[in-house]
Write an enzyme that holds these catalytic residues in place. Structure first.
Site, short mmCIF file in Angstrom:
data_model
loop_
_atom_site.label_atom_id
_atom_site.label_comp_id
_atom_site.label_asym_id
_atom_site.label_seq_id
_atom_site.Cartn_x
_atom_site.Cartn_y
_atom_site.Cartn_z
N HIS A 305 -2.55 -40.28 18.97
CA HIS A 305 -3.78 -39.78 19.59
C HIS A 305 -3.40 -38.79 20.68
CE1 HIS A 305 -7.77 -39.70 21.31
NE2 HIS A 305 -7.33 -40.15 22.47
N ASN A 306 -4.21 -37.72 20.83
CA ASN A 306 -3.92 -36.70 21.86
C ASN A 306 -2.43 -36.37 21.86
OD1 ASN A 306 -6.60 -36.69 22.60
ND2 ASN A 306 -6.31 -37.81 24.50
N GLU A 335 -2.72 -35.31 16.29
CA GLU A 335 -4.01 -34.76 16.68
C GLU A 335 -3.85 -33.46 17.45
OE1 GLU A 335 -8.20 -36.28 18.65
OE2 GLU A 335 -6.33 -37.10 19.44
N ASP A 337 -6.37 -30.88 19.73
CA ASP A 337 -7.67 -30.54 20.33
C ASP A 337 -7.67 -29.05 20.62
OD1 ASP A 337 -7.96 -33.24 20.26
OD2 ASP A 337 -8.48 -33.49 22.37
N HIS A 350 -6.60 -31.11 26.70
CA HIS A 350 -7.67 -32.10 26.76
C HIS A 350 -8.83 -31.46 27.51
CE1 HIS A 350 -9.40 -36.23 27.43
NE2 HIS A 350 -9.00 -36.30 26.18
N GLU A 384 -9.53 -31.64 16.22
CA GLU A 384 -10.75 -31.74 17.01
C GLU A 384 -11.10 -30.32 17.41
OE1 GLU A 384 -12.10 -33.76 21.15
OE2 GLU A 384 -11.14 -35.10 19.71
#
Length: 749
Positions: A305-306, A335, A337, A350, A384
Site C-alpha cells: 500500500h502507498n 500502488e 498515486d 500522497h 490511484e
C-alpha cells in the site's frame, strides 16, 4: 576440532586498499555532502568511518548488513548531483531490511572501483559461507572485540568483559576454571586456538547432547540404524529414513573416520540440527512447489500500500527506492498515486499532504527494471488516478514506451475470459489495475477518440447498493489509459448477490480495512465464495497517518488476495505477511486452500462445519535458546528472555502462550517447557515465535521472532533461526524446540 582461520582474502589487493582506508564523501542530498574517512577493520567484516573533526566519535557497520553495491548514479540522491560528480566516482551501498542506503563519492575512479569490487567480494564470501565458516567468523569477531589491547592474546579480565558482551552472566569461579583449562600454555592468556577451546567448553550444548544420548547406545556415535530410528521416531521421516540418514552423514559429519563407518558424531549431529535440514521451516516448502496454473483469484498475492512512501503518510519521503524494496520483498501488487505535475508530467505522492513528490516516469522506469528480479510471476500496478485527461494520456504513453512487451495490453489469445488467467499464463507481465471504459467485450466497438465518464471511489459509508442508486460525481478517463486495463478493472462493490449475478471475472473491487472486516465478520462464507471468482484488494484506513498496519490474517481467512500493507513499517503485521509469503520460492503468490478455491460452504467463523474438518493438536516443547542478541549495551546489562508462541488463523485458532523468563542469560537459556494448542484450520494458520526481554516494571523489549505457516512446519527437534524487528537475520541466534503434531478427534477436543 573446531579451528579458526584469518578472515577472507587478507592479501587481496582491493581488500588491502579498503584496510588502508580512503576519504569518501557521504551524500544525503544536493546540499549535504561531507567527507568521511572509511576503513575496513582487521576482522574483514566491519567497516569503520568517522569525520576528521569528530574527535573519538565514529560509526561502524557490518559487511553482513550489506545486500548489494550499485555503481554510478543509481540512486535519487546521486542522480541529483550527477552534474557535480561523474558516475565513475559514485556508488551506493544497499543494506538489508529497512535501513537507508549509503551514497558515497570517491576521490578517484580507481578508489571507487577498489571499494566496489572489495565490498562485493566480501559480501559474496559472507553469503557463501557454510554454517561452520560462519561460526569461525563469529568466533574471530568476538576475539577481536575482546582483545582490547590488540596483542593477539586475551587475559582473564578481557574474557570477563567478553562474557558480558556475549549476554552471559557467568559465575566468576566457573569462568576462571574454564579459562584455566583452555590455557594450555599456562601463560595466563588465551591465544586464538586456545580461545576456540574456551568457546567450545562455553557452548557445549547439553540439550543436544541429551537428545543424542537417547539414541546412541555407546554414547559416542550414532550408527546408521540409530540415526534412522531417530529420524523415524522424532523427525517423522517414515519410509525415507534410511536414505535420509545416509545423506545426512555424508553432508554434515565432519569426521572422515565416522563417515567411513557410516556413523554420526555429536559434532555432526549438532551441525545437522542447526542446518536448513534441521530448521522448523520445511526446506521443500521454501522451493517453488505449488500449482501455478490456476486462476489468479485462487492465490494470496503479496501486496503493498502507498508503495512510494519510505515513511509516514503526512511528511514522509516518496522514493523510487521504496518500489525497489517492495519488489525485492516479493510484492506482486504495488500502488501508484498519480497527480497532475508541472511541465505536463504526472507526479506520484500522497495527495493533500507534505510527502515529497517523484515523477511517474521514474516510478515506471524503476518498475520496468526491478519487477521480475525476484519473481517471474505477474505484477499488478494498482493505479490511484487523480490526473487530468491530458496527463492520463502522458501516463499511458510512458507505460507503453518504458514497459514495452512486459505491459499486458490485451486479453491472452484475444479471447474474453470466463475465468481469470493463471500466474503461469501471465509470467513476466505487468497488469494495470484501474478504471476502464466499458468491458473487454466492448473494446473493439468503442470509438478510440472517446473520453468517457466513470465514477470516482466512494467511501464505505455512502457506497451505493446498486448502479441505479448512484448519485456520484463524474470524472473523465482517457481512452488511452482505459485500453491498458485488461484483467483488473476497478469497479464499485454493490454486494455479493449483485456480484454473483452481474460481475465479470476481470472486474475487481477495493475495500477499506473497516469495510472488509465488517463483511468478513457478517458474511464470511459469501466473501470466501466471492473471492474464489474475483480479485479483492484491501487497503489500510486513511486514519493510519503513521503508516501503521492492520492484521492481514482475518482478510486472508475470507480469501482476499491483495491484502495491502505498508511494507515500510516493521511489526507483527509484516511478520505475518513475510511468514506467509516466505514459502513457494518467495514468488509472491501462495495457492489458497482447496476449500477456498471452489464454490464451497467454508465459513471461517464455523470451521467445524466444513467437509473434511480435521483439527490438529500442536505441542511445542521450548527447550533452549542460543546467543540471543544483547539489547542494552550498558555494562552488566543482560537479557531475561522468555518465549511466546502465537497462533494466527481463524477466530477459533487465535491463541498465545508463553514460557517463564530466565534470569540474566541470553547466551544459552534453558526452558524445557511445553505449550499446547488446538488448530482447527491448519491450512490458514501461522505460528509466530517471539523472544522478549522480561521487565517487571515496564513493557517487555522485543528480542527476535520467526513466523512460519503451520503447513510448512517440520515436526521433531528443530531450530528456529530468529529475525530482527526489521525482518533481517540475527546471526547464530536461535531457539531449539521439539514439535509434535497429531490428529485430534472432535470427541476428545
Amino acid at each position: 576440532m573446531l579451528s579458526i582461520s584469518e578472515p577472507f582474502a587478507q592479501d587481496d589487493e582491493d581488500i588491502q586498499v579498503m584496510k588502508a582506508g580512503a576519504m569518501l564523501r557521504k551524500v544525503k542530498s544536493r546540499s549535504w555532502k561531507k567527507q568521511r574517512h572509511f576503513r575496513l577493520q582487521d576482522d574483514g567484516q566491519t567497516i569503520w568511518y568517522k569525520s576528521r573533526w569528530a574527535g573519538t566519535g565514529h560509526s561502524t557497520f557490518s559487511v553482513g548488513d550489506i545486500e548489494a553495491v550499485r555503481e554510478g548514479h543509481q540512486s535519487e540522491v546521486l542522480q541529483s548531483i550527477a552534474e557535480e560528480f561523474p558516475a565513475d566516482l559514485c556508488f551506493t551501498l544497499v543494506f538489508r531490511g529497512r535501513r537507508g542506503n549509503l551514497d558515497l563519492v570517491a576521490e578517484s575512479a580507481s578508489d571507487a572501483q577498489a571499494w566496489i569490487r572489495g565490498i562485493r567480494k566480501l559480501v559474496q564470501n559472507t553469503e557463501s559461507m557454510d554454517a561452520k565458516e560462519r561460526l569461525d567468523q563469529w568466533i574471530w569477531d568476538w576475539f577481536q572485540k575482546a582483545d582490547k589491547n590488540k596483542d593477539g592474546r586475551m587475559n582473564f579480565k578481557e574474557v570477563r568483559s567478553l562474557l558480558k558482551m556475549m549476554n552471559v552472566d557467568m559465575n566468576e569461579e566457573y569462568a576462571l576454571r574454564l579459562f584455566t583449562r583452555a590455557d594450555k600454555s599456562e601463560s595466563g592468556c588465551l591465544e586464538i586456538e586456545e580461545f576456540v577451546q574456551f568457546y567450545k567448553m562455553l557452548t557445549q550444548r547439553e540439550d543436544v547432547w541429551n537428545v543424542f544420548q537417547n539414541y546412541s547406545r555407546d554414547g559416542q556415535m550414532l550408527t546408521l540404524a540409530e540415526l534412522e530410528e531417530f529420524l523415524r521416531q522424532e523427525q517423522q521421516k517414515g519410509e525415507e529414513s534410511q536414505d535420509h540418514a545416509h545423506e545426512l552423514i555424508v553432508r554434515f559429519e565432519p569426521s572422515e573416520t565416522a563417515k567411513k563407518q557410516g556413523a554420526m558424531s555429536i559434532d555432526g549431529f549438532q551441525i545437522y540440527l542447526v542446518s536448513s535440514e534441521g530448521d522448523i521451516f520445511d526446506p521443500q516448502r521454501l522451493e517453488l512447489h505449488q500449482d501455478m496454473s490456476q486462476p489468479l483469484s485462487h492465490y494470496f498475492i503479496c501486496s503493498s500500500h502507498n508503495t512510494y512512501l519510505m515513511e509516514d503518510q503526512l511528511r514522509g519521503q516518496s522514493s523510487q527506492e521504496a518500489y525497489i524494496r517492495a519488489l525485492k520483498r516479493g510484492c506482486r501488487c504495488v500502488e501508484v498515486d498519480c497527480w497532475d505535475g508541472p511541465n505536463g508530467e504526472p507526479v506520484v505522492y500522497h495527495g493533500h499532504t507534505f510527502t515529497s513528490k517523484i515523477l511517474f516516469r521514474d516510478v515506471i522506469t524503476t518498475l520496468g527494471e526491478y519487477a521480475f528480479k525476484v519473481s517471474e510471476f505477474p505484477v499488478v500496478l494498482s493505479l490511484e488516478n487523480h490526473c487530468s485527461v491530458e496527463q492520463q494520456r502522458v501516463m499511458a504513453q510512458l507505460m507503453d514506451t518504458i514497459l514495452g512487451d512486459t505491459l499486458l495490453r490485451a486479453p491472452l489469445n484475444g479471447l474474453v475470459p470466463q475465468v481469470l488467467p493463471s500466474p503461469l499464463d501471465l509470467k513476466g507481465k505487468i497488469l494495470l489495475k484501474a478504471k476502464k471504459i466499458g468491458g473487454l467485450e466492448e473494446s473493439d466497438t468503442l470509438n478510440d477518440e472517446v473520453t468517457d465518464e466513470v465514477t470516482d471511489e466512494v467511501s464505505d459509508e455512502d457506497e451505493p447498493k446498486s448502479p441505479s442508486a448512484e448519485t456520484l460525481s463524474k470524472s473523465k478517463l482517457s481512452r488511452e489509459l482505459s485500453d491498458l486495463v485488461v484483467y483488473c478493472k476497478s469497479v464499485h462493490f454493490y454486494g455479493f448477490e449483485y456480484s454473483c449475478q452481474h460481475s465479470k471475472c476481470y472486474e475487481m473491487s477495493s475495500f477499506s480495512e473497516s469495510k472488509a472486516r465488517k463483511l468478513a465478520k457478517e458474511k464470511g462464507m459469501e466473501f470466501v465464495q466471492h473471492n474464489s471468482r474475483h480479485l479483492s484488494r484491501v487497503y489500510p484506513s486513511g486514519m493510519r497517518t503513521d503508516s501503521s498496519n492492520y492484521n492481514p490474517q482475518e482478510l486472508w481467512n475470507v480469501g482476499c488476495q491483495m491484502v495491502a500493507l505498508n511494507v515500510q513499517t516493521a511489526g507483527l503485521e509484516m511478520d505475518l505477511n513475510d511468514g506467509l509469503f516466505h514459502q513457494n520460492g518467495c514468488c509472491g503468490y501462495v495457492l489458497k486452500p482447496d476449500f477456498m478455491r471452489n464454490d464451497s460452504s467454508f465459513d471461517p467463523e464455523r470451521p467445524e462445519e466444513r467437509e473434511g474438518y480435521k483439527p490438529l493438536r500442536l505441542s511445542i516443547q521450548v527447550i533452549s535458546g542460543q546467543q540471543l542478541p544483547k539489547l542494552n549495551q550498558k555494562e552488566g546489562s543482560i537479557v531475561d528472555p522468555l518465549v511466546r508462541v502465537e497462533i494466527y488463523g481463524v477466530s477459533k485458532d487465535q491463541a498465545k502462550q508463553e514460557t517463564s523468563y530466565i534470569h540474566n542469560n541470553g547466551f544459552n537459556p534453558l526452558w524445557n517447557e511445553t505449550l499446547n494448542f488446538i488448530i482447527h484450520v491448519p491450512e490458514l494458520a501461522l505460528v509466530r515465535f517471539v523472544v522478549e526481554d522480561y521487565d517487571k516494571a515496564s513493557r517487555n523489549d522485543f528480542v527476535g521472532q520467526f513466523t512460519v505457516p503451520f503447513t510448512c512446519i517440520q515436526p521433531g527437534y528443530r531450530h528456529i533461526h530468529l529475525l530482527s524487528k526489521d525482518g533481517t537475520a540475527l546471526p547464530l541466534s536461535s531457539l531449539f524446540v521439539n514439535i509434535k503434531i497429531s490428529e485430534l478427534t472432535t470427541e476428545t477436543e
